[in-house]
Design a protein around this motif. Structure first.
Motif, short mmCIF file in Angstrom:
data_model
loop_
_atom_site.label_atom_id
_atom_site.label_comp_id
_atom_site.label_asym_id
_atom_site.label_seq_id
_atom_site.Cartn_x
_atom_site.Cartn_y
_atom_site.Cartn_z
N ALA A 187 0.83 -1.21 0.00
CA ALA A 187 0.00 0.00 0.00
C ALA A 187 0.86 1.26 0.00
CB ALA A 187 -0.92 0.00 1.22
N LEU A 188 1.93 1.27 0.82
CA LEU A 188 2.81 2.43 0.88
C LEU A 188 3.52 2.64 -0.46
CD1 LEU A 188 4.07 4.68 2.56
CD2 LEU A 188 5.81 3.04 3.33
N GLY A 189 3.93 1.55 -1.07
CA GLY A 189 4.59 1.66 -2.37
C GLY A 189 3.67 2.24 -3.43
N LYS A 190 2.41 1.83 -3.43
CA LYS A 190 1.45 2.35 -4.41
C LYS A 190 1.15 3.82 -4.15
CE LYS A 190 -0.91 -1.94 -5.62
NZ LYS A 190 -2.23 -2.66 -5.68
N ILE A 191 1.03 4.19 -2.88
CA ILE A 191 0.74 5.59 -2.55
C ILE A 191 1.89 6.50 -2.98
CG2 ILE A 191 0.41 7.22 -0.64
CD1 ILE A 191 -1.08 4.98 0.84
N LEU A 192 3.12 6.09 -2.66
CA LEU A 192 4.28 6.90 -3.02
C LEU A 192 4.49 6.96 -4.53
CD1 LEU A 192 6.84 5.82 -0.26
CD2 LEU A 192 5.52 7.94 -0.41
N THR A 193 4.23 5.85 -5.19
CA THR A 193 4.36 5.83 -6.66
C THR A 193 3.37 6.79 -7.30
OG1 THR A 193 5.10 3.53 -6.63
CG2 THR A 193 4.25 4.38 -8.71
N LYS A 194 2.14 6.78 -6.81
CA LYS A 194 1.12 7.66 -7.35
C LYS A 194 1.44 9.13 -7.08
CE LYS A 194 -3.91 8.31 -7.44
NZ LYS A 194 -5.21 7.84 -6.88
N ALA A 195 2.09 9.40 -5.94
CA ALA A 195 2.39 10.78 -5.57
C ALA A 195 3.66 11.31 -6.23
CB ALA A 195 2.52 10.88 -4.05
N ALA A 198 1.51 9.17 -14.07
CA ALA A 198 0.44 8.17 -14.12
C ALA A 198 0.84 7.00 -15.01
CB ALA A 198 -0.85 8.81 -14.64
N GLY A 199 0.48 5.81 -14.60
CA GLY A 199 0.81 4.62 -15.36
C GLY A 199 2.09 3.94 -14.93
N MET A 200 2.85 4.59 -14.04
CA MET A 200 4.09 4.01 -13.54
C MET A 200 3.77 2.85 -12.61
SD MET A 200 7.43 4.26 -13.39
CE MET A 200 8.83 3.85 -12.33
N SER A 201 4.46 1.73 -12.79
CA SER A 201 4.25 0.56 -11.95
C SER A 201 4.77 0.81 -10.54
CB SER A 201 4.95 -0.66 -12.56
OG SER A 201 4.90 -1.75 -11.68
N ALA A 202 4.04 0.30 -9.56
CA ALA A 202 4.45 0.46 -8.16
C ALA A 202 5.46 -0.60 -7.74
CB ALA A 202 3.22 0.40 -7.25
N LEU A 203 5.68 -1.60 -8.57
CA LEU A 203 6.55 -2.71 -8.19
C LEU A 203 7.97 -2.29 -7.83
CD1 LEU A 203 6.79 -5.77 -7.87
CD2 LEU A 203 7.33 -5.92 -10.30
N PRO A 204 8.62 -1.40 -8.59
CA PRO A 204 10.00 -1.02 -8.21
C PRO A 204 10.08 -0.39 -6.83
CG PRO A 204 9.52 -0.35 -10.46
CD PRO A 204 8.22 -0.79 -9.87
N LEU A 205 9.15 0.51 -6.53
CA LEU A 205 9.19 1.20 -5.24
C LEU A 205 8.84 0.23 -4.10
CD1 LEU A 205 9.92 3.88 -4.10
CD2 LEU A 205 7.56 4.64 -4.35
N ILE A 206 7.92 -0.69 -4.35
CA ILE A 206 7.59 -1.70 -3.33
C ILE A 206 8.81 -2.56 -3.03
CG2 ILE A 206 6.21 -3.76 -2.87
CD1 ILE A 206 3.98 -2.51 -4.54
N SER A 207 9.55 -2.92 -4.06
CA SER A 207 10.76 -3.72 -3.87
C SER A 207 11.81 -2.95 -3.07
CB SER A 207 11.34 -4.13 -5.22
OG SER A 207 10.42 -4.91 -5.96
N ILE A 208 11.97 -1.67 -3.40
CA ILE A 208 12.94 -0.84 -2.68
C ILE A 208 12.57 -0.71 -1.21
CG2 ILE A 208 13.88 1.49 -2.48
CD1 ILE A 208 13.66 1.73 -5.51
#
Length: 245
Positions: free
Chosen positions: A79-87, A91-101
């Motif tokens: 959830a945190l990865g998706k929120i930070l990616t969106k912020a 738009a359209g950027m995958s949240a997977l890289p930030l979740i992994s980090i």
């Protein structure tokens, strides 16, 4: 659709490539005693995903609180990865890289806390890994690939072929790395951390399960943003049409 055909082509090629890697890889850890200067402590490594007894430590037993904590931590990181990616990203950027980090950073900063969840996390991970393999297999329709995207199949096969030839040429003949290390690195590169860790476990390379998992996560965290950024650049390039085609 084109997306479904591309996914199917990728899954078929990857499945065939994994079959090749499993065929080439020799099971067992007969060479693990060589070149080992540091003693291996089983308590610091990965656990056997088929052993959920939690023997030896009450903290490692699978309980309802440990399940709840593991699922909560994992869900919070996603959830945190998706929120930070969106912020932070377009738009359209995958949240997977930030979740992994975030996951790697959390395990690095709070190693004892994450280690306390390793038995439960392994059990949950095995379940979702099997679901991942089943979903990948279900999407790998050879008929769909041949009917809608034969060129995508050839392109994906060419990518994997160049990868394998480069892997053997540079890794084996020039750097002198062990075949086991090369096969796991290739698996992590092509499939990701789940398939690499599964291969290490299946081949009884227990000391390589955690490194295979971590190198796959490193690839997600580093290579995925690069690939996504490169994709945006390539989409903006003009398409050159070849006469007669």
């Amino acid at each position: 659709s084109a997306v479904s055909a591309a996914i199917a082509a990728d899954n078929v090629v990857v499945a065939l490539y994994f079959a090749l890697l499993f065929y080439l890889a020799v099971p067992g850890e007969e060479d693990e005693g060589e070149d080992m200067d540091v003693k291996y402590d089983a308590g610091d490594g990965p656990v056997d995903p088929e052993d959920f007894s939690g023997e030896g430590s009450e903290k490692e037993a699978i309980t309802m609180p440990s399940l709840a904590i593991s699922m909560t931590v994992a869900s919070s990181l996603v959830a945190l990865g998706k929120i930070l990616t969106k912020a932070l990203f377009p738009a359209g950027m995958s949240a997977l890289p930030l979740i992994s980090i975030l996951t790697v950073a959390g395990a690095t900063i709070f190693p004892k806390f994450f280690q306390s969840m390793r038995t439960t996390g392994t059990a949950i991970g095995v379940i979702f890994m099997q679901m991942f393999f089943a979903a990948s297999g279900a999407a790998g329709s050879i008929k769909l690939v041949l009917e809608q995207a034969p060129s995508l199949f050839l392109f994906s096969a060419l990518q994997v072929s160049i990868h394998f030839i480069s892997l053997i040429t540079i890794g084996r003949f020039m750097l002198g790395l062990k075949p086991k290390e090369l096969y796991l690195a290739s698996n992590a590169n092509v499939g990701g951390p789940t398939t690499a860790a599964a291969m290490a476990q299946a081949k009884e390379w227990k000391r390589s399960v955690l490194p295979a998992l971590m190198i796959g996560i490193l690839g997600y965290a580093s290579a995925t943003p690069i690939a996504l950024a490169l994709g945006q650049v390539l989409l903006k390039l003009p398409i050159i049409k070849i006469p007669g085609m």
